[in-house]
Design an enzyme around this catalytic site. Sequence first.
Site, PDB file in Angstrom:
ATOM      1  N   GLU A  56       0.848  -1.183   0.000  1.00  0.00           N
ATOM      2  CA  GLU A  56       0.000   0.000   0.000  1.00  0.00           C
ATOM      3  C   GLU A  56       0.891   1.243   0.000  1.00  0.00           C
ATOM      4  O   GLU A  56       1.911   1.303   0.687  1.00  0.00           O
ATOM      5  CB  GLU A  56      -0.869  -0.018   1.255  1.00  0.00           C
ATOM      6  CG  GLU A  56      -1.843   1.136   1.368  1.00  0.00           C
ATOM      7  CD  GLU A  56      -2.646   1.078   2.657  1.00  0.00           C
ATOM      8  OE1 GLU A  56      -3.824   1.442   2.621  1.00  0.00           O
ATOM      9  OE2 GLU A  56      -2.096   0.674   3.703  1.00  0.00           O
ATOM     10  N   LYS A 131     -10.265  -0.324  -1.969  1.00  0.00           N
ATOM     11  CA  LYS A 131     -10.348  -0.674  -0.545  1.00  0.00           C
ATOM     12  C   LYS A 131     -11.724  -0.342   0.032  1.00  0.00           C
ATOM     13  O   LYS A 131     -12.195   0.792  -0.068  1.00  0.00           O
ATOM     14  CB  LYS A 131      -9.255   0.098   0.200  1.00  0.00           C
ATOM     15  CG  LYS A 131      -9.076  -0.245   1.672  1.00  0.00           C
ATOM     16  CD  LYS A 131      -7.933   0.599   2.223  1.00  0.00           C
ATOM     17  CE  LYS A 131      -7.626   0.299   3.668  1.00  0.00           C
ATOM     18  NZ  LYS A 131      -6.574   1.231   4.183  1.00  0.00           N
ATOM     19  N   CYS A 173      -4.575  -3.708   3.404  1.00  0.00           N
ATOM     20  CA  CYS A 173      -4.249  -3.247   4.756  1.00  0.00           C
ATOM     21  C   CYS A 173      -5.377  -3.459   5.773  1.00  0.00           C
ATOM     22  O   CYS A 173      -5.559  -4.567   6.273  1.00  0.00           O
ATOM     23  CB  CYS A 173      -3.802  -1.789   4.699  1.00  0.00           C
ATOM     24  SG  CYS A 173      -2.890  -1.250   6.185  1.00  0.00           S
TER      25      CYS A 173
END
Length: 293
Positions: A56, A131, A173
Amino acid sequence: TPVPPHSPPAMSVPPRAMVAVAQVTSTPDKEHNWLQCSALVREAAGRGARLVFLPEGFDFIGTGPEQSLRLAEPLHGHTLGRYQHLARECDVWLSLGGFHERGPDWDTTGRIYNCHILLDNSGAVVATYRKTHLFDVELPGSVSLRESSFTNPGPAIVPPVDTPVGKLGLAVCYDLRFPELALALRGAGAQILAYPSAFTVPTGAAHWEVLLRARAIECQSYVVAAAQTGRHHESRVSFGHALVADPWGTVVAQCHEGPGLCFADIDLEFLERVRRDIPVQGHRRRDLYGCPG
């Protein structure tokens, strides 16, 4: 307009193939980050990796929302073009795990997406996952981040993608903390789960390895976690410890401090043996509690 995903035909995957996992220290300097990441990709390809995972924020980590918005690019911009050329040059697939994307709604929302891009070895965009879980966390005295202040949540889970190392499920993440997403990807056929990350130091020290191993064990899948490490600028530090966990939950590769690479074989015969020996997917009581996927 984003680059349309490319849908290659299903491929024949060997039972064992090597992946490389990068650990980098991105800064607000995009050129510095490109030089660091491209050198690691070339090294990984030269050592025989079929798929290289970048973390990321591989493109940059800004000093705040204003700078992040200013530095963000669309998928057809200069940065992604460089990586498409690199994939072709090195004949390697790339997981670009958290690109600051000015999406098609940039002009109306003024916000970006945290976009995990998968490129094949021709440089084509195979998949884009935006995300879905945004990191809005305040730990008194240590961490204060509000990703939703400048980022749109992604609208959908992306089905696992056929790659030269197996069926890959895409996440980013903070998604790691939501087993429902991992189980949905596993139910859709994922053999590998990717969690490119920039974990904070306090949360990483407490939770990073145990969460990654938990997702590997409960999904009986390989988990690959490229990571940011060290100090990005005066107000941001990342935990590092990029790793690969196998379907038994064993950490089979891990980076030490600082930028670098670790390598792991993805052994699909071992994965199938684990799933056969403990067939949890067939034991789930969906009639009692439901289950993603």
